[in-house]
Design a protein around this motif. Sequence first.
Motif, mmCIF file in Angstrom:
data_model
loop_
_atom_site.group_PDB
_atom_site.id
_atom_site.type_symbol
_atom_site.label_atom_id
_atom_site.label_comp_id
_atom_site.label_asym_id
_atom_site.label_seq_id
_atom_site.Cartn_x
_atom_site.Cartn_y
_atom_site.Cartn_z
ATOM 1 N N ALA A 1 -21.437 6.025 20.697
ATOM 2 C CA ALA A 1 -21.776 6.645 19.411
ATOM 3 C C ALA A 1 -20.547 6.733 18.524
ATOM 4 C CB ALA A 1 -22.378 8.032 19.627
ATOM 5 N N ALA A 2 -19.401 7.052 19.112
ATOM 6 C CA ALA A 2 -18.169 7.136 18.332
ATOM 7 C C ALA A 2 -17.783 5.774 17.764
ATOM 8 C CB ALA A 2 -17.041 7.692 19.194
ATOM 9 N N ALA A 3 -18.096 4.714 18.495
ATOM 10 C CA ALA A 3 -17.812 3.366 18.001
ATOM 11 C C ALA A 3 -18.792 2.946 16.913
ATOM 12 C CB ALA A 3 -17.864 2.369 19.157
ATOM 13 N N ALA A 4 -20.051 3.293 17.089
ATOM 14 C CA ALA A 4 -21.089 2.861 16.151
ATOM 15 C C ALA A 4 -21.137 3.698 14.878
ATOM 16 C CB ALA A 4 -22.454 2.899 16.835
ATOM 17 N N ALA A 5 -20.779 4.971 14.970
ATOM 18 C CA ALA A 5 -20.940 5.884 13.834
ATOM 19 C C ALA A 5 -20.235 5.421 12.563
ATOM 20 C CB ALA A 5 -20.504 7.296 14.222
ATOM 21 N N PRO A 6 -18.937 5.111 12.614
ATOM 22 C CA PRO A 6 -18.298 4.730 11.353
ATOM 23 C C PRO A 6 -18.836 3.421 10.790
ATOM 24 C CG PRO A 6 -16.726 4.627 13.176
ATOM 25 C CD PRO A 6 -17.992 5.204 13.711
ATOM 26 N N LEU A 7 -19.130 2.469 11.679
ATOM 27 C CA LEU A 7 -19.673 1.197 11.201
ATOM 28 C C LEU A 7 -21.032 1.389 10.541
ATOM 29 C CD1 LEU A 7 -18.762 -1.027 14.279
ATOM 30 C CD2 LEU A 7 -17.642 -1.002 12.043
ATOM 31 N N THR A 8 -21.897 2.138 11.204
ATOM 32 C CA THR A 8 -23.237 2.377 10.685
ATOM 33 C C THR A 8 -23.177 3.182 9.389
ATOM 34 O OG1 THR A 8 -24.085 2.288 12.934
ATOM 35 C CG2 THR A 8 -25.530 3.237 11.287
ATOM 36 N N ALA A 9 -22.315 4.197 9.363
ATOM 37 C CA ALA A 9 -22.182 5.007 8.155
ATOM 38 C C ALA A 9 -21.647 4.184 6.981
ATOM 39 C CB ALA A 9 -21.274 6.202 8.427
ATOM 40 N N LEU A 10 -20.880 3.134 7.282
ATOM 41 C CA LEU A 10 -20.362 2.263 6.230
ATOM 42 C C LEU A 10 -21.357 1.177 5.824
ATOM 43 C CD1 LEU A 10 -16.688 1.897 7.473
ATOM 44 C CD2 LEU A 10 -17.461 3.050 5.383
ATOM 45 N N GLY A 11 -22.528 1.172 6.461
ATOM 46 C CA GLY A 11 -23.574 0.242 6.056
ATOM 47 C C GLY A 11 -23.736 -0.987 6.924
ATOM 48 N N VAL A 12 -22.993 -1.075 8.030
ATOM 49 C CA VAL A 12 -23.176 -2.203 8.945
ATOM 50 C C VAL A 12 -24.510 -2.004 9.641
ATOM 51 C CG1 VAL A 12 -22.262 -3.437 10.952
ATOM 52 C CG2 VAL A 12 -20.682 -2.458 9.259
ATOM 53 N N ASP A 13 -25.351 -3.039 9.634
ATOM 54 C CA ASP A 13 -26.681 -2.894 10.225
ATOM 55 C C ASP A 13 -26.602 -2.832 11.744
ATOM 56 O OD1 ASP A 13 -27.556 -5.861 11.305
ATOM 57 O OD2 ASP A 13 -26.229 -5.976 9.560
ATOM 58 N N ARG A 14 -27.603 -2.187 12.317
ATOM 59 C CA ARG A 14 -27.639 -1.960 13.770
ATOM 60 C C ARG A 14 -27.548 -3.262 14.545
ATOM 61 N NH1 ARG A 14 -31.864 1.749 17.258
ATOM 62 N NH2 ARG A 14 -31.230 0.971 19.281
ATOM 63 N N GLU A 15 -28.251 -4.295 14.104
ATOM 64 C CA GLU A 15 -28.241 -5.581 14.808
ATOM 65 C C GLU A 15 -26.817 -6.128 14.942
ATOM 66 O OE1 GLU A 15 -29.629 -10.033 13.696
ATOM 67 O OE2 GLU A 15 -31.189 -8.502 13.520
ATOM 68 N N THR A 16 -26.028 -6.019 13.894
ATOM 69 C CA THR A 16 -24.647 -6.503 13.933
ATOM 70 C C THR A 16 -23.801 -5.645 14.859
ATOM 71 O OG1 THR A 16 -24.838 -7.377 11.696
ATOM 72 C CG2 THR A 16 -22.608 -7.000 12.515
ATOM 73 N N VAL A 17 -23.962 -4.340 14.791
ATOM 74 C CA VAL A 17 -23.202 -3.441 15.670
ATOM 75 C C VAL A 17 -23.514 -3.754 17.125
ATOM 76 C CG1 VAL A 17 -22.848 -1.029 16.363
ATOM 77 C CG2 VAL A 17 -23.044 -1.605 13.930
ATOM 78 N N VAL A 18 -24.792 -3.898 17.458
ATOM 79 C CA VAL A 18 -25.202 -4.181 18.838
ATOM 80 C C VAL A 18 -24.691 -5.554 19.278
ATOM 81 C CG1 VAL A 18 -27.201 -4.583 20.350
ATOM 82 C CG2 VAL A 18 -27.198 -2.637 18.766
ATOM 83 N N ARG A 19 -24.760 -6.533 18.408
ATOM 84 C CA ARG A 19 -24.317 -7.886 18.759
ATOM 85 C C ARG A 19 -22.808 -7.931 19.010
ATOM 86 N NH1 ARG A 19 -25.245 -10.703 14.137
ATOM 87 N NH2 ARG A 19 -23.099 -10.401 13.556
ATOM 88 N N ASP A 20 -22.037 -7.201 18.218
ATOM 89 C CA ASP A 20 -20.580 -7.275 18.325
ATOM 90 C C ASP A 20 -19.975 -6.300 19.331
ATOM 91 O OD1 ASP A 20 -20.720 -9.236 16.413
ATOM 92 O OD2 ASP A 20 -19.937 -8.002 14.791
#
Length: 106
Positions: A16-35
């Motif tokens: 969650a700590a890794a995904a939170a800033p990316l998601t809050a900045l508008g990176v879509d979930r699919e990209t976060v999960v893929r990377d």
Amino acid sequence: MEIPHSGYRAATLRAAAAAAPLTALGVDRETVVRDYPATNEYRAKEAGAVPAPLSPHDVAVLRPVLEARPEFLNASFAEVADRYGTFGNYLRKGPGSDDRARTAGR
């Protein structure tokens, strides 16, 4: 391998700590999960350096904290959605947030 609850919880919070800033900045979930699994490549040395004197149980608890696993990332998305609705809310109201963190983006 069954992961003890405490290790799973720690790994989910790290995800969650890794995904939170990316998601809050508008990176879509699919990209976060893929990377996200690329973290393992960048942290291979640290993940492989589990101290030898640890018991097998301790290694089982620690290992998930050191590895980036998609199931932990997906669990973090689910937990954030259940508890906070969005990662933006998680960053404002979640663990470790305080008045400075909540007002930093204003």
